[in-house]
Write a protein that holds these residues in place. Structure first.
Motif, mmCIF file in Angstrom:
data_model
loop_
_atom_site.group_PDB
_atom_site.id
_atom_site.type_symbol
_atom_site.label_atom_id
_atom_site.label_comp_id
_atom_site.label_asym_id
_atom_site.label_seq_id
_atom_site.Cartn_x
_atom_site.Cartn_y
_atom_site.Cartn_z
ATOM 1 N N LEU A 39 -4.498 7.844 2.671
ATOM 2 C CA LEU A 39 -3.851 7.543 1.393
ATOM 3 C C LEU A 39 -4.895 7.535 0.275
ATOM 4 N N ASP A 40 -4.498 7.995 -0.900
ATOM 5 C CA ASP A 40 -5.412 8.037 -2.034
ATOM 6 C C ASP A 40 -5.832 6.641 -2.491
ATOM 7 N N ASN A 41 -4.982 5.639 -2.225
ATOM 8 C CA ASN A 41 -5.256 4.292 -2.726
ATOM 9 C C ASN A 41 -5.958 3.391 -1.703
ATOM 10 N N VAL A 42 -6.379 3.953 -0.575
ATOM 11 C CA VAL A 42 -7.045 3.147 0.460
ATOM 12 C C VAL A 42 -8.409 3.742 0.780
ATOM 13 N N LEU A 102 0.808 -1.222 0.000
ATOM 14 C CA LEU A 102 0.000 0.000 0.000
ATOM 15 C C LEU A 102 0.840 1.270 0.000
ATOM 16 N N THR A 103 2.072 1.177 0.472
ATOM 17 C CA THR A 103 2.853 2.387 0.705
ATOM 18 C C THR A 103 4.165 2.468 -0.058
ATOM 19 N N GLU A 104 4.761 1.338 -0.412
ATOM 20 C CA GLU A 104 6.093 1.352 -1.019
ATOM 21 C C GLU A 104 6.119 0.865 -2.454
ATOM 22 N N ARG A 105 5.193 -0.019 -2.820
ATOM 23 C CA ARG A 105 5.177 -0.522 -4.191
ATOM 24 C C ARG A 105 4.722 0.579 -5.143
ATOM 25 N N GLN A 106 5.275 0.590 -6.341
ATOM 26 C CA GLN A 106 4.876 1.559 -7.358
ATOM 27 C C GLN A 106 4.419 0.827 -8.616
ATOM 28 N N PRO A 107 3.176 1.027 -9.046
ATOM 29 C CA PRO A 107 2.136 1.768 -8.314
ATOM 30 C C PRO A 107 1.642 0.949 -7.129
ATOM 31 N N PRO A 108 1.132 1.610 -6.099
ATOM 32 C CA PRO A 108 0.682 0.881 -4.919
ATOM 33 C C PRO A 108 -0.609 0.111 -5.178
ATOM 34 N N LEU A 109 -0.835 -0.889 -4.361
ATOM 35 C CA LEU A 109 -2.083 -1.640 -4.417
ATOM 36 C C LEU A 109 -3.243 -0.721 -4.039
ATOM 37 N N LYS A 110 -4.325 -0.778 -4.801
ATOM 38 C CA LYS A 110 -5.537 -0.056 -4.456
ATOM 39 C C LYS A 110 -6.417 -0.973 -3.600
ATOM 40 N N LEU A 111 -6.766 -0.511 -2.424
ATOM 41 C CA LEU A 111 -7.582 -1.306 -1.505
ATOM 42 C C LEU A 111 -8.909 -0.614 -1.251
ATOM 43 N N TRP A 112 -9.992 -1.370 -1.432
ATOM 44 C CA TRP A 112 -11.321 -0.889 -1.046
ATOM 45 C C TRP A 112 -11.885 -1.932 -0.094
#
Length: 282
Positions: free
Chosen positions: A198-201, A157-167
């Motif tokens: 975070l935008d992806n969570v 969620l924080t270090e991978r690029q692009p990060p995993l999107k979690l819903w």
């Protein structure tokens, strides 16, 4: 051109072989030499476009220095990929089926998660996870190894690029479960709130008293995968996660998740409720 069928078993084998190759520091060119094939075929195996024969799998496991447990698990899974036979579950400190789940999660672009009683692994704090594992009887080296793997998942969620999107849609009782005691639970709640910045969570809470919904009583994750791979559904059971790749099952899981998140509190309402629960905890 129609994409070839990629079963859940084939995807797990491909992602696991790629991880093992990278961990062993083996270039794709060397794999091509060992299998007497092109780099395209190597890529196709790792991306689940092509299957792999048992003899080819054995050569790669030798090349990567796989242990006996991993070999047995992947051989059984590869038989399932070809013949769709029920596969055996192999035990051990880190069950191979768990490593395969992590490998699929590591390449996923998006994860849609729903649970009545559990916060998803990628959002868990160390002490919350430790309390969960101790509660199911893990201890000593086995607990520490599983804990290490669980904590590594947060980097998605924080270090991978692009990060995993979690819903994630999580029922209110999960946030009031007092796992590990008030202090641990309060820290866990604070961590979830921080991650929702975070935008992806995205985290939605299914409030108590909301009634039945499509995923009542189920802990389910729908993984969206890259490279035109089909989505996979993972259902958590006491015997480990069970993958489904059937088109009807995946489509139905997607509809169920949409219905579930539509019934949950909105994002801001969820944050407000989580803030209140945090203040009340302890």
């Amino acid at each position: 051109m129609t994409s070839p069928h990629r079963s859940a078993a084939r995807i797990q084998i491909g992602t696991t072989l790629r991880r093992m190759r990278e961990e062993a520091g083996v270039p794709r060119e060397r794999v091509g030499e060992v299998l007497h094939c092109t780099l395209t075929k190597v890529s196709n195996i790792e991306n689940a476009i092509s299957g792999i024969k048992q003899a080819e799998l054995e050569k790669l496991l030798d090349l990567y220095g796989a242990d006996d447990e991993t070999r047995e698990d992947l051989f059984a899974l590869n038989s399932d990929a070809h013949r769709r036979r029920p596969k055996s579950k192999i035990g051990g400190p880190i069950p191979p089926w768990l490593r395969r789940i992590l490998d699929v999660e590591a390449i996923a672009t998006e994860a849609l998660y729903s649970s009545f009683e559990l916060i998803p692994a990628v959002l868990q704090t160390e002490y919350y996870t430790r309390a969960l594992m101790a509660g199911v009887g893990l201890s000593g080296e086995v607990l520490e190894k599983n804990l290490y793997l669980r904590m590594e998942r947060q980097a998605l969620l924080t270090e991978r690029q692009p990060p995993l999107k979690l819903w994630a849609v999580i029922s209110e009782p999960a946030f009031r479960a007092n796992i590990g005691g008030p202090e641990i639970m309060r820290d866990q709640l604070k961590h979830v709130l921080a991650m929702t910045e975070l935008d992806n969570v995205v985290v939605q809470v299914m409030p108590q008293g909301a009634g039945a919904h499509a995923l009542t009583g189920t802990t389910l994750t729908l993984f969206r995968l890259p490279n035109k791979m089909p989505s996979l559904v993972s259902v958590d059971t006491p015997f480990g996660d069970h993958f489904e790749d059937g088109v009807n099952h995946v489509e139905k899981a997607g509809r169920w998740f949409d219905h579930t998140r539509a019934k949950a509190l909105g994002v801001e309402e969820s944050r407000e409720l989580l803030t209140r629960i945090t203040e009340e905890t302890g």
